[in-house]
Design an enzyme around this catalytic site. Structure first.
Site, mmCIF file in Angstrom:
data_model
loop_
_atom_site.group_PDB
_atom_site.id
_atom_site.type_symbol
_atom_site.label_atom_id
_atom_site.label_comp_id
_atom_site.label_asym_id
_atom_site.label_seq_id
_atom_site.Cartn_x
_atom_site.Cartn_y
_atom_site.Cartn_z
ATOM 1 N N ILE A 195 0.899 -1.069 -0.265
ATOM 2 C CA ILE A 195 -0.112 0.145 -0.089
ATOM 3 C C ILE A 195 1.034 1.101 -0.103
ATOM 4 O O ILE A 195 0.681 2.271 -0.646
ATOM 5 C CB ILE A 195 -0.836 0.113 1.283
ATOM 6 C CG1 ILE A 195 -1.665 -1.392 1.066
ATOM 7 C CG2 ILE A 195 -1.828 1.352 1.013
ATOM 8 C CD1 ILE A 195 -2.657 -1.527 2.449
ATOM 9 N N ALA A 224 3.859 1.301 7.957
ATOM 10 C CA ALA A 224 4.771 0.048 8.254
ATOM 11 C C ALA A 224 4.379 -0.669 9.226
ATOM 12 O O ALA A 224 3.834 -0.203 10.020
ATOM 13 C CB ALA A 224 6.221 0.808 8.862
ATOM 14 N N ALA A 225 4.491 -2.000 8.780
ATOM 15 C CA ALA A 225 3.487 -2.913 9.883
ATOM 16 C C ALA A 225 3.793 -4.275 9.589
ATOM 17 O O ALA A 225 4.104 -4.638 8.539
ATOM 18 C CB ALA A 225 2.144 -2.607 9.922
ATOM 19 N N TYR A 231 -2.661 -9.304 16.226
ATOM 20 C CA TYR A 231 -2.404 -8.363 15.308
ATOM 21 C C TYR A 231 -3.286 -7.162 15.364
ATOM 22 O O TYR A 231 -3.187 -6.239 15.405
ATOM 23 C CB TYR A 231 -2.608 -8.895 13.748
ATOM 24 C CG TYR A 231 -2.772 -8.349 12.739
ATOM 25 C CD1 TYR A 231 -1.868 -7.187 12.107
ATOM 26 C CD2 TYR A 231 -4.166 -7.976 12.020
ATOM 27 C CE1 TYR A 231 -2.169 -6.429 11.351
ATOM 28 C CE2 TYR A 231 -4.387 -6.897 10.949
ATOM 29 C CZ TYR A 231 -3.355 -6.128 10.656
ATOM 30 O OH TYR A 231 -3.622 -5.098 9.677
ATOM 31 N N ASN A 282 -10.417 -5.532 3.420
ATOM 32 C CA ASN A 282 -9.365 -6.405 2.771
ATOM 33 C C ASN A 282 -8.790 -5.540 1.574
ATOM 34 O O ASN A 282 -9.636 -5.672 0.677
ATOM 35 C CB ASN A 282 -9.879 -7.539 2.609
ATOM 36 C CG ASN A 282 -10.014 -8.369 3.703
ATOM 37 O OD1 ASN A 282 -10.451 -7.983 4.568
ATOM 38 N ND2 ASN A 282 -9.261 -9.478 3.900
ATOM 39 N N ILE A 322 -6.248 -12.821 -2.015
ATOM 40 C CA ILE A 322 -6.322 -12.596 -3.567
ATOM 41 C C ILE A 322 -5.105 -13.030 -4.331
ATOM 42 O O ILE A 322 -5.042 -13.760 -5.340
ATOM 43 C CB ILE A 322 -6.936 -11.320 -3.806
ATOM 44 C CG1 ILE A 322 -8.331 -11.292 -3.381
ATOM 45 C CG2 ILE A 322 -6.606 -10.945 -5.362
ATOM 46 C CD1 ILE A 322 -9.137 -10.024 -3.624
ATOM 47 N N PHE A 327 -9.722 -21.931 3.875
ATOM 48 C CA PHE A 327 -9.772 -22.513 5.045
ATOM 49 C C PHE A 327 -11.265 -22.256 5.680
ATOM 50 O O PHE A 327 -11.563 -20.989 5.691
ATOM 51 C CB PHE A 327 -8.505 -21.546 5.943
ATOM 52 C CG PHE A 327 -7.048 -21.525 5.237
ATOM 53 C CD1 PHE A 327 -6.683 -22.688 5.318
ATOM 54 C CD2 PHE A 327 -6.436 -20.335 4.657
ATOM 55 C CE1 PHE A 327 -5.404 -22.864 4.963
ATOM 56 C CE2 PHE A 327 -5.263 -20.518 4.305
ATOM 57 C CZ PHE A 327 -4.762 -21.742 4.337
ATOM 58 N N ARG A 330 -15.579 -11.164 3.107
ATOM 59 C CA ARG A 330 -14.494 -9.976 3.280
ATOM 60 C C ARG A 330 -15.183 -8.945 2.243
ATOM 61 O O ARG A 330 -15.781 -9.154 1.095
ATOM 62 C CB ARG A 330 -13.258 -10.415 2.956
ATOM 63 C CG ARG A 330 -12.746 -11.480 3.656
ATOM 64 C CD ARG A 330 -12.197 -10.663 5.180
ATOM 65 N NE ARG A 330 -11.450 -11.673 5.908
ATOM 66 C CZ ARG A 330 -11.967 -12.471 6.908
ATOM 67 N NH1 ARG A 330 -13.301 -12.657 6.847
ATOM 68 N NH2 ARG A 330 -11.081 -13.152 7.774
#
Ligand code: UD1
Length: 294
Positions: free
Chosen positions: A12, A72-73, A139, A168, A184, A200, A207
């Site tokens: 991003i 930043a993550a 998270y 998302n 995706i 899963f 989403r």
């Protein structure tokens, strides 16, 4: 204006950087390349290579800056289940370090990338920003902690802020090649290789997928805005199930595996606040965005 984009080489962050440069701004990037490479550093951006946890690197990056886009993550839910301490360090402590650097260098404004994961599971009702957060993973908790630090610094030190809760995000440049990659790019990569898709759980989880360029546009609108301390959802307002997603992709085969620990069942955005405060409306549909990734 001169902006700092943390994680500016990331998925991003690189779109935010490109849009800022297109709009005539100068951009410094701080990135430690933990989930990106130097190839995605914009050629017109100034690069400070280092972690947001490193005060010296941050000090260098933030000098003379008018505003910070903090992207930043550690972005993966399953990675946070495996190594919660690292996620908390980067996402929560990292945000605190940025705020401290902003305070000492008198930088006025931050646009923070948080997540819809802070809502937890609310069934199929679209999430509004006033819901009490119920993080279900380290998270989500770490991002929420970042939000609280920002609100505290807005309150105590007058640092202007906009907190985005992304749903998302998807788009070109999103990497498929890690077990922690987003659904995706993983699915598109499997289709390219004519391999089966793994879902899963039963695939009824939903989403709200938002295209990365729309997210970048929202960031620019937020930096120009004159309100502060607001939490704003960034999604499309339309959620689809994973089973519906796979129908758009025409896979040869689908395999089901057990649902992931910490996974949210339903996630959908109410985006009225983004529309009202930022005049933001997403421009790219899921189908259009998928085409740009092929
Ligand atoms: C994603 C983001 C997170 C963001 C959040 C916002 C990533 C890696 N994660 O988390 O940063 O804050 O949205 O809500 O971008 N799945 C499969 N098969 C696969 C991969 C995933 O079935 O091969 C499922 C997952 O179990 C989950 C859904 O797809 O139910 C989405 O997973 P994922 O793309 O990892 O995103 P989130 O966990 O929603």
């Amino acid at each position: 204006m001169k902006y700092l984009v943390t994680g500016g080489a990331g998925f991003i962050g690189s779109f935010v950087t490109a849009k800022l440069i297109e709009n005539g701004h100068s951009v410094t990037i701080i990135d430690d390349f933990s989930s990106s490479t130097k190839e995605t550093v914009h050629p017109k951006a100034t690069l400070v290579e280092g972690s947001i946890l490193d005060p010296a690197a941050l000090k260098k990056a933030i000098q003379g800056i008018d505003g910070v886009f903090h992207l930043a993550a550690e972005v993966s839910v399953p990675a946070s289940m495996k190594n919660p301490q690292k996620t908390l360090q980067v996402n929560a402590l990292g945000t605190l370090r940025i705020l401290e650097a902003m305070k000492s260098q008198k930088v006025d404004k931050i646009v923070y990338s948080s997540t819809s994961a802070v809502y937890g599971d609310r069934g199929q009702t679209p999430n509004t920003e006033d819901l009490t957060p119920r993080p279900l993973s380290p998270y989500a908790y770490s991002k929420l902690q970042g939000e609280y630090f920002i609100k505290t610094y807005t309150h105590l030190h007058g640092i202007k802020s906009v907190i985005f809760r992304y749903f998302n995000v998807f788009g070109p440049g999103q990497k498929p090649d890690s077990p922690y990659a987003a659904v995706i790019p993983i699915f598109l990569d499997r289709i390219r290789q004519q391999k089966p898709l793994t879902i899963f759980g039963d695939g009824t989880q939903t989403r709200d997928f938002i295209f990365v360029n729309d997210v970048a546009q929202a960031n620019l609108l937020a930096m120009q805005s004159d309100f502060s301390g607001e939490v704003i959802n960034i999604g499309t307002g339309h959620a689809i199930s994973l089973l519906e997603l796979t129908k758009l992709l025409n896979p040869t085969q689908i395999i089901h595996e057990p649902a992931r620990e910490g996974d949210i069942l339903h996630s959908s955005a109410n985006i009225e606040k983004a529309k009202t405060l930022l005049s933001f409306t997403p421009k790219t549909t899921l189908q259009e965005g998928l085409k740009e990734m092929l």
